[in-house]
Design a protein around this motif. Structure first.
Motif, PDB file in Angstrom:
ATOM      1  N   GLN A 280      38.032  47.773  74.700  1.00 52.92           N
ATOM      2  CA  GLN A 280      39.053  46.752  74.467  1.00 52.92           C
ATOM      3  C   GLN A 280      38.603  45.401  75.007  1.00 52.92           C
ATOM      4  N   ASP A 281      39.350  44.354  74.590  1.00 49.07           N
ATOM      5  CA  ASP A 281      39.148  42.985  75.087  1.00 49.07           C
ATOM      6  C   ASP A 281      37.720  42.499  74.850  1.00 49.07           C
ATOM      7  N   LEU A 282      37.205  42.784  73.664  1.00 44.45           N
ATOM      8  CA  LEU A 282      35.866  42.322  73.304  1.00 44.45           C
ATOM      9  C   LEU A 282      35.931  40.893  72.776  1.00 44.45           C
ATOM     10  N   ASP A 283      34.928  40.104  73.089  1.00 42.78           N
ATOM     11  CA  ASP A 283      34.856  38.744  72.563  1.00 42.78           C
ATOM     12  C   ASP A 283      34.634  38.798  71.049  1.00 42.78           C
ATOM     13  N   LYS A 284      35.427  38.057  70.324  1.00 42.93           N
ATOM     14  CA  LYS A 284      35.320  38.078  68.876  1.00 42.93           C
ATOM     15  C   LYS A 284      34.119  37.260  68.403  1.00 42.93           C
ATOM     16  N   LYS A 285      33.526  37.736  67.303  1.00 41.91           N
ATOM     17  CA  LYS A 285      32.411  37.042  66.664  1.00 41.91           C
ATOM     18  C   LYS A 285      32.881  36.515  65.312  1.00 41.91           C
ATOM     19  N   GLU A 286      32.492  35.288  65.011  1.00 38.69           N
ATOM     20  CA  GLU A 286      32.914  34.693  63.748  1.00 38.69           C
ATOM     21  C   GLU A 286      32.297  35.411  62.552  1.00 38.69           C
ATOM     22  N   ASN A 287      31.049  35.779  62.673  1.00 37.36           N
ATOM     23  CA  ASN A 287      30.348  36.410  61.555  1.00 37.36           C
ATOM     24  C   ASN A 287      29.590  37.645  62.027  1.00 37.36           C
ATOM     25  N   GLY A 288      29.264  38.485  61.067  1.00 30.52           N
ATOM     26  CA  GLY A 288      28.409  39.616  61.361  1.00 30.52           C
ATOM     27  C   GLY A 288      29.141  40.827  61.900  1.00 30.52           C
ATOM     28  N   LEU A 289      28.352  41.828  62.270  1.00 30.42           N
ATOM     29  CA  LEU A 289      28.870  43.091  62.768  1.00 30.42           C
ATOM     30  C   LEU A 289      28.625  43.226  64.267  1.00 30.42           C
ATOM     31  N   ARG A 290      29.407  44.071  64.857  1.00 33.21           N
ATOM     32  CA  ARG A 290      29.283  44.364  66.280  1.00 33.21           C
ATOM     33  C   ARG A 290      28.677  45.769  66.419  1.00 33.21           C
ATOM     34  N   ASP A 291      27.640  45.890  67.249  1.00 32.94           N
ATOM     35  CA  ASP A 291      26.995  47.182  67.473  1.00 32.94           C
ATOM     36  C   ASP A 291      27.481  47.779  68.785  1.00 32.94           C
ATOM     37  N   ILE A 292      28.009  48.999  68.688  1.00 36.49           N
ATOM     38  CA  ILE A 292      28.448  49.747  69.866  1.00 36.49           C
ATOM     39  C   ILE A 292      27.541  50.960  70.020  1.00 36.49           C
ATOM     40  N   LEU A 293      26.823  51.031  71.136  1.00 36.42           N
ATOM     41  CA  LEU A 293      25.931  52.159  71.389  1.00 36.42           C
ATOM     42  C   LEU A 293      26.686  53.231  72.160  1.00 36.42           C
ATOM     43  N   ALA A 294      26.780  54.419  71.558  1.00 34.03           N
ATOM     44  CA  ALA A 294      27.425  55.559  72.210  1.00 34.03           C
ATOM     45  C   ALA A 294      26.354  56.534  72.668  1.00 34.03           C
ATOM     46  N   VAL A 295      26.409  56.907  73.941  1.00 27.78           N
ATOM     47  CA  VAL A 295      25.497  57.899  74.505  1.00 27.78           C
ATOM     48  C   VAL A 295      26.327  59.121  74.872  1.00 27.78           C
ATOM     49  N   LEU A 296      26.003  60.256  74.272  1.00 33.49           N
ATOM     50  CA  LEU A 296      26.777  61.478  74.469  1.00 33.49           C
ATOM     51  C   LEU A 296      25.890  62.535  75.111  1.00 33.49           C
ATOM     52  N   THR A 297      26.367  63.102  76.206  1.00 30.03           N
ATOM     53  CA  THR A 297      25.635  64.146  76.920  1.00 30.03           C
ATOM     54  C   THR A 297      26.512  65.382  77.023  1.00 30.03           C
ATOM     55  N   MET A 298      26.042  66.481  76.453  1.00 25.18           N
ATOM     56  CA  MET A 298      26.774  67.745  76.539  1.00 25.18           C
ATOM     57  C   MET A 298      26.082  68.636  77.562  1.00 25.18           C
TER      58      MET A 298
END
Length: 211
Positions: A173-191
């Motif tokens: 939440q509360d991410l800074d908005k970007k006028e253009n383009g996509l936002r990349d979110i890296l998820a690291v999952l450890t089972m």
């Protein structure tokens, strides 16, 4: 400068040593593991006796024990037999020689959206994945949104997850908005071996993290 008698073969073999260590790095990348996830390394075969190669492998895994005293004609057949048993889903019945490996019981999927706006599920941990296991997944979202939700599902059949099968979600939440383009979110999952799942999501632009 003129090479000494000992330096000449080392220079000639260095490219071959580098190929060996790069193969190890590539295997770590493919499996999603890091050097910190490894606690033992077994060396076998003639080339593994070369001190320089042993040192390069030790540099890759500074905290592990290098096991190189096992005869190759023993460790290779045993390892091949264990791997064959894992692949065909059979276990040894010879008492102390049996090997129990914890595996994921169901497919673990992450929900996304394709170009048409339809839901798309990506399998991160197929059922039967040996545990512990680690995966990385990049989730893309429009830059104009201020929050991103990673949703995880479980299913007994690949890409057949249903909405009621959702078992976890992580919200940034509360991410800074970007006028253009996509936002990349890296998820690291450890089972872990007990089946518990640890998830960390990080905004690649700002470094904001949520687990």
């Amino acid at each position: 400068p003129r090479l000494t008698e000992n330096a000449w073969p080392l220079q000639r073999c260095s490219p071959l040593f580098n190929k060996c260590t790069e193969a190890i790095r590539e295997l770590l990348r493919q499996t999603g593991f890091t050097a910190d996830d490894i606690n033992k390394v077994v060396l076998c075969g003639g080339s593994s006796r070369i001190p320089k190669l042993q040192q390069l492998i030790k540099d890759l895994f500074p905290a592990v024990d290098l096991l190189n005293s096992i005869p190759p004609d023993e460790v290779i057949p045993i390892g091949a037999a264990i791997e064959a048993g894992i692949l065909v889903g059979k276990e040894s019945t010879s008492g102390d020689d049996s090997v129990m490996i914890e595996c994921s019981a169901k497919d673990i999927l992450v929900k996304g959206v394709d170009e048409s706006g339809a839901d798309r599920f990506t399998v991160l941990f197929p059922s039967g994945t040996p545990l512990p296991a680690r995966r990385q997944h990049t989730l893309q979202a429009p830059g104009r949104v201020s929050s991103v939700c990673l949703e995880l599902y479980e299913s007994e059949g690949k890409n057949s997850a249903k909405e009621e099968a959702k078992f976890a979600q992580v919200v940034l939440q509360d991410l800074d908005k970007k006028e253009n383009g996509l936002r990349d979110i890296l998820a690291v999952l450890t089972m872990k071996r007990d089946g518990s799942l640890q998830v960390t999501c990080t905004d690649q632009d700002t470094g904001k993290c949520e687990a």
